[in-house]
Design a protein around this motif. Structure first.
Motif, PDB file in Angstrom:
ATOM      1  N   ALA A   1      59.045   3.986  62.434  1.00  0.00           N
ATOM      2  CA  ALA A   1      59.049   3.078  61.289  1.00  0.00           C
ATOM      3  C   ALA A   1      58.183   1.851  61.563  1.00  0.00           C
ATOM      4  CB  ALA A   1      60.479   2.653  60.970  1.00  0.00           C
ATOM      5  N   LEU A   2      58.236   1.330  62.786  1.00  0.00           N
ATOM      6  CA  LEU A   2      57.408   0.177  63.144  1.00  0.00           C
ATOM      7  C   LEU A   2      55.928   0.540  63.144  1.00  0.00           C
ATOM      8  CD1 LEU A   2      59.539  -1.331  66.056  1.00  0.00           C
ATOM      9  CD2 LEU A   2      59.334  -2.203  63.727  1.00  0.00           C
ATOM     10  N   VAL A   3      55.600   1.704  63.737  1.00  0.00           N
ATOM     11  CA  VAL A   3      54.201   2.113  63.842  1.00  0.00           C
ATOM     12  C   VAL A   3      53.584   2.308  62.458  1.00  0.00           C
ATOM     13  CG1 VAL A   3      52.662   3.958  64.623  1.00  0.00           C
ATOM     14  CG2 VAL A   3      54.480   3.136  66.112  1.00  0.00           C
ATOM     15  N   VAL A   4      54.359   2.842  61.521  1.00  0.00           N
ATOM     16  CA  VAL A   4      53.850   3.059  60.156  1.00  0.00           C
ATOM     17  C   VAL A   4      53.367   1.748  59.539  1.00  0.00           C
ATOM     18  CG1 VAL A   4      54.615   3.577  57.807  1.00  0.00           C
ATOM     19  CG2 VAL A   4      55.115   5.169  59.658  1.00  0.00           C
ATOM     20  N   PHE A   5      54.066   0.670  59.828  1.00  0.00           N
ATOM     21  CA  PHE A   5      53.689  -0.625  59.248  1.00  0.00           C
ATOM     22  C   PHE A   5      52.663  -1.372  60.118  1.00  0.00           C
ATOM     23  CE2 PHE A   5      57.739   0.323  57.219  1.00  0.00           C
ATOM     24  CZ  PHE A   5      57.460   0.019  55.889  1.00  0.00           C
TER      25      PHE A   5
ATOM     26  N   PRO B   1      41.998  -0.366  59.965  1.00  0.00           N
ATOM     27  CA  PRO B   1      41.752  -0.767  58.570  1.00  0.00           C
ATOM     28  C   PRO B   1      40.763   0.120  57.845  1.00  0.00           C
ATOM     29  CG  PRO B   1      40.645  -2.252  60.106  1.00  0.00           C
ATOM     30  CD  PRO B   1      41.530  -1.367  60.926  1.00  0.00           C
ATOM     31  N   GLU B   2      39.908   0.837  58.587  1.00  0.00           N
ATOM     32  CA  GLU B   2      38.916   1.693  57.932  1.00  0.00           C
ATOM     33  C   GLU B   2      39.504   2.991  57.401  1.00  0.00           C
ATOM     34  OE1 GLU B   2      38.346   2.419  62.447  1.00  0.00           O
ATOM     35  OE2 GLU B   2      39.097   0.872  61.096  1.00  0.00           O
ATOM     36  N   ALA B   3      40.768   3.280  57.726  1.00  0.00           N
ATOM     37  CA  ALA B   3      41.414   4.504  57.242  1.00  0.00           C
ATOM     38  C   ALA B   3      41.561   4.445  55.717  1.00  0.00           C
ATOM     39  CB  ALA B   3      42.775   4.674  57.894  1.00  0.00           C
ATOM     40  N   PRO B   4      41.551   5.597  55.053  1.00  0.00           N
ATOM     41  CA  PRO B   4      41.719   5.604  53.582  1.00  0.00           C
ATOM     42  C   PRO B   4      43.096   5.088  53.187  1.00  0.00           C
ATOM     43  CG  PRO B   4      41.825   7.836  54.473  1.00  0.00           C
ATOM     44  CD  PRO B   4      41.372   6.951  55.593  1.00  0.00           C
ATOM     45  N   ARG B   5      43.172   4.478  52.009  1.00  0.00           N
ATOM     46  CA  ARG B   5      44.438   3.918  51.531  1.00  0.00           C
ATOM     47  C   ARG B   5      45.515   4.988  51.413  1.00  0.00           C
ATOM     48  NH1 ARG B   5      44.248   0.029  46.408  1.00  0.00           N
ATOM     49  NH2 ARG B   5      43.004  -1.092  47.965  1.00  0.00           N
ATOM     50  N   SER B   6      45.111   6.210  51.092  1.00  0.00           N
ATOM     51  CA  SER B   6      46.087   7.289  50.949  1.00  0.00           C
ATOM     52  C   SER B   6      46.854   7.532  52.242  1.00  0.00           C
ATOM     53  CB  SER B   6      45.381   8.584  50.514  1.00  0.00           C
ATOM     54  OG  SER B   6      44.371   8.943  51.447  1.00  0.00           O
ATOM     55  N   PHE B   7      46.219   7.281  53.400  1.00  0.00           N
ATOM     56  CA  PHE B   7      46.893   7.460  54.682  1.00  0.00           C
ATOM     57  C   PHE B   7      48.039   6.468  54.833  1.00  0.00           C
ATOM     58  CE2 PHE B   7      47.074   5.954  59.156  1.00  0.00           C
ATOM     59  CZ  PHE B   7      47.720   7.051  59.690  1.00  0.00           C
ATOM     60  N   PHE B   8      47.811   5.211  54.448  1.00  0.00           N
ATOM     61  CA  PHE B   8      48.862   4.208  54.559  1.00  0.00           C
ATOM     62  C   PHE B   8      49.998   4.502  53.580  1.00  0.00           C
ATOM     63  CE2 PHE B   8      44.842   1.763  55.469  1.00  0.00           C
ATOM     64  CZ  PHE B   8      44.983   1.823  56.844  1.00  0.00           C
ATOM     65  N   VAL B   9      49.630   4.912  52.367  1.00  0.00           N
ATOM     66  CA  VAL B   9      50.653   5.266  51.376  1.00  0.00           C
ATOM     67  C   VAL B   9      51.495   6.436  51.882  1.00  0.00           C
ATOM     68  CG1 VAL B   9      51.046   6.132  49.040  1.00  0.00           C
ATOM     69  CG2 VAL B   9      49.291   4.386  49.451  1.00  0.00           C
ATOM     70  N   LEU B  10      50.837   7.420  52.507  1.00  0.00           N
ATOM     71  CA  LEU B  10      51.562   8.566  53.056  1.00  0.00           C
ATOM     72  C   LEU B  10      52.617   8.120  54.060  1.00  0.00           C
ATOM     73  CD1 LEU B  10      51.680  11.734  53.274  1.00  0.00           C
ATOM     74  CD2 LEU B  10      50.166  11.487  55.247  1.00  0.00           C
ATOM     75  N   GLY B  11      52.247   7.189  54.932  1.00  0.00           N
ATOM     76  CA  GLY B  11      53.198   6.695  55.921  1.00  0.00           C
ATOM     77  C   GLY B  11      54.402   6.024  55.279  1.00  0.00           C
TER      78      GLY B  11
ATOM     79  N   SER C   1      54.444  15.380  61.197  1.00  0.00           N
ATOM     80  CA  SER C   1      53.353  15.499  60.228  1.00  0.00           C
ATOM     81  C   SER C   1      52.516  14.231  60.197  1.00  0.00           C
ATOM     82  CB  SER C   1      53.919  15.803  58.840  1.00  0.00           C
ATOM     83  OG  SER C   1      54.617  17.029  58.828  1.00  0.00           O
ATOM     84  N   TRP C   2      53.174  13.078  60.230  1.00  0.00           N
ATOM     85  CA  TRP C   2      52.425  11.817  60.207  1.00  0.00           C
ATOM     86  C   TRP C   2      51.594  11.660  61.471  1.00  0.00           C
ATOM     87  CZ3 TRP C   2      51.843   7.424  63.086  1.00  0.00           C
ATOM     88  CH2 TRP C   2      51.177   6.360  62.459  1.00  0.00           C
ATOM     89  N   LEU C   3      52.159  12.026  62.608  1.00  0.00           N
ATOM     90  CA  LEU C   3      51.406  11.936  63.862  1.00  0.00           C
ATOM     91  C   LEU C   3      50.149  12.803  63.813  1.00  0.00           C
ATOM     92  CD1 LEU C   3      54.252  11.990  66.538  1.00  0.00           C
ATOM     93  CD2 LEU C   3      52.725  10.088  66.027  1.00  0.00           C
ATOM     94  N   ILE C   4      50.280  13.995  63.259  1.00  0.00           N
ATOM     95  CA  ILE C   4      49.131  14.897  63.182  1.00  0.00           C
ATOM     96  C   ILE C   4      48.063  14.330  62.247  1.00  0.00           C
ATOM     97  CG2 ILE C   4      48.398  17.181  62.382  1.00  0.00           C
ATOM     98  CD1 ILE C   4      51.228  18.143  63.347  1.00  0.00           C
ATOM     99  N   VAL C   5      48.501  13.798  61.100  1.00  0.00           N
ATOM    100  CA  VAL C   5      47.541  13.194  60.173  1.00  0.00           C
ATOM    101  C   VAL C   5      46.886  11.967  60.799  1.00  0.00           C
ATOM    102  CG1 VAL C   5      47.272  12.057  57.933  1.00  0.00           C
ATOM    103  CG2 VAL C   5      48.735  14.069  58.146  1.00  0.00           C
ATOM    104  N   TYR C   6      47.679  11.146  61.489  1.00  0.00           N
ATOM    105  CA  TYR C   6      47.115   9.967  62.155  1.00  0.00           C
ATOM    106  C   TYR C   6      46.061  10.371  63.181  1.00  0.00           C
ATOM    107  CZ  TYR C   6      46.596   6.195  65.493  1.00  0.00           C
ATOM    108  OH  TYR C   6      46.055   5.258  66.335  1.00  0.00           O
ATOM    109  N   LEU C   7      46.357  11.431  63.909  1.00  0.00           N
ATOM    110  CA  LEU C   7      45.422  11.899  64.924  1.00  0.00           C
ATOM    111  C   LEU C   7      44.098  12.327  64.293  1.00  0.00           C
ATOM    112  CD1 LEU C   7      45.378  12.327  67.971  1.00  0.00           C
ATOM    113  CD2 LEU C   7      46.147  14.660  67.600  1.00  0.00           C
ATOM    114  N   ARG C   8      44.164  12.995  63.184  1.00  0.00           N
ATOM    115  CA  ARG C   8      42.953  13.443  62.499  1.00  0.00           C
ATOM    116  C   ARG C   8      42.192  12.262  61.883  1.00  0.00           C
ATOM    117  NH1 ARG C   8      42.375  18.749  62.025  1.00  0.00           N
ATOM    118  NH2 ARG C   8      40.907  18.491  60.305  1.00  0.00           N
TER     119      ARG C   8
END
Length: 354
Positions: free
Chosen positions: A282-286, A293-303, A337-344
């Motif tokens: 939960a902490l890492v997501v925030f 910051p260069e990640a797409p906004r959809s990635f943050f929304v997913l988290g 799932s979030w870890l895998i997406v973050y890795l990509r």
């Protein structure tokens, strides 16, 4: 001819080496299988079967081939092209942490090969009820299985990056947990909780706990290679990257501890590890927004959506709408799932290397 070969893309060199490794594994293991099977007809799956032989041999060859693929670059046992944090080329040699990470990933490849071929053998055995395989055909089939495994693992190892590591993590977790579920001695384990899979003295518990431990080690490796803070001049972003790194390391350590301390060994340590992993997630997501910051906004929304879904699942468990197994599965699947997406996403954000 020499000039043409020297101008060939580096990837062709990897493919050529992988073909040689796969062909060598096919011949050597095919001969060994032929000598082992001589004069017999073997079942497709089960004890003493061609499927069991091929799966065990593929697991061993997968481990060794991954190690060979990393050494093929003559950079030592580094998990990626070089050990600078994101796989970018450097002149540095492998560190102790690099070697540990490399062997953990190699072990994951070996286990994926072992369990994957065992499952496929069981499926084929169900499709060909009571069928047996003549020893010559069995040797060819076993050699082909091992050759394909060696080729695929070597090619993946020689070009390992964060994208491929995400695929490995997903395949390893899914195959390991499914194997534990399908081989559980109690078919009604789900009536208790997910952790019940790791509480018995069986192959199922071994697969479950080992999957969690090795996956935890891989996640700690992710923390180093997906959170490279060098070259970041902004002190706020530098601090955010380090926070994410610490968070990912804690998630990996706590995930491994869930497997190291099954409920029947230590209920307190097991529960603290499981709950702690969700809290750190939960902490890492925030934290990740400031770190990447260069990640797409959809990635943050997913988290944020995943975090909210975990909270809802826990509330459903508290009010009695969900059993504990359902809440654990939802939380575990979403965290992985979030870890895998973050890795990509982190791999896509890293500069390409050639």
């Amino acid at each position: 001819m020499v000039a043409t070969e020297s101008m060939a893309p580096p990837r062709l060199g990897v493919e050529g080496a992988a073909i040689v490794v796969g062909g060598g594994a096919f011949v050597v293991c095919g001969v060994v299988a032929l000598l082992s099977f001589w004069g017999r007809s073997l079942p497709i799956a089960g004890p003493g079967s061609v499927g069991q032989f091929a799966a065990i041999a593929a697991g061993i060859v997968g481990f060794l081939t991954y190690t060979a693929g990393r050494l093929w670059h003559r950079q030592g046992l580094t998990p990626f092209e070089a050990s600078d944090g994101r796989g970018r080329g450097t002149a540095g040699r492998a560190t102790g942490a690099d070697i540990v990470d490399t062997f953990a990933i190699a072990l994951a490849y070996g286990i994926v090969a072992l369990l994957g071929w065992l499952v496929l053998g069981a499926v084929l055995a169900d499709g060909f009820q009571d069928a047996t395989v003549y020893f010559l055909s069995a040797a060819v089939l076993a050699g082909a299985v091992i050759g394909v495994t060696a080729y695929a693992v070597f090619a993946s190892s020689a070009g390992m990056d964060l994208m491929r590591l995400s695929t490995l993590l997903a395949a390893f977790a899914v195959i390991g947990i499914l194997t534990a579920m399908l081989s559980a001695p109690d078919p009604h384990w789900w009536m208790l909780h997910l952790s019940a899979l790791g509480m018995t003295r069986s192959v199922s518990s071994l697969a479950f706990n080992l999957t969690l431990i090795i996956a935890g080690v891989i996640v700690t490796a992710i923390a180093r290679y997906a959170t490279d803070a060098r070259g970041i001049e902004d002190p706020r972003r530098h601090a955010a990257v380090l926070r994410v790194r610490v968070g990912l390391i804690l998630i990996g350590v706590l995930l491994a501890c869930v497997g190291i301390f099954p409920l029947n060994v230590s209920q307190v340590l097991h529960n603290v590890s499981a709950v702690g992993m969700v809290l750190v997630f939960a902490l890492v997501v925030f934290w990740v927004r400031a770190a990447l910051p260069e990640a797409p906004r959809s990635f943050f929304v997913l988290g944020y959506v995943f975090f909210a879904a975990i909270v809802v699942a826990l509330v459903f468990f508290v009010i009695g709408y969900y059993v504990l197994t359902a809440a654990e599965l939802v939380a575990g699947v979403l965290v992985f799932s979030w870890l895998i997406v973050y890795l990509r996403v982190s791999g896509a954000a890293a500069p390409a290397v050639r």
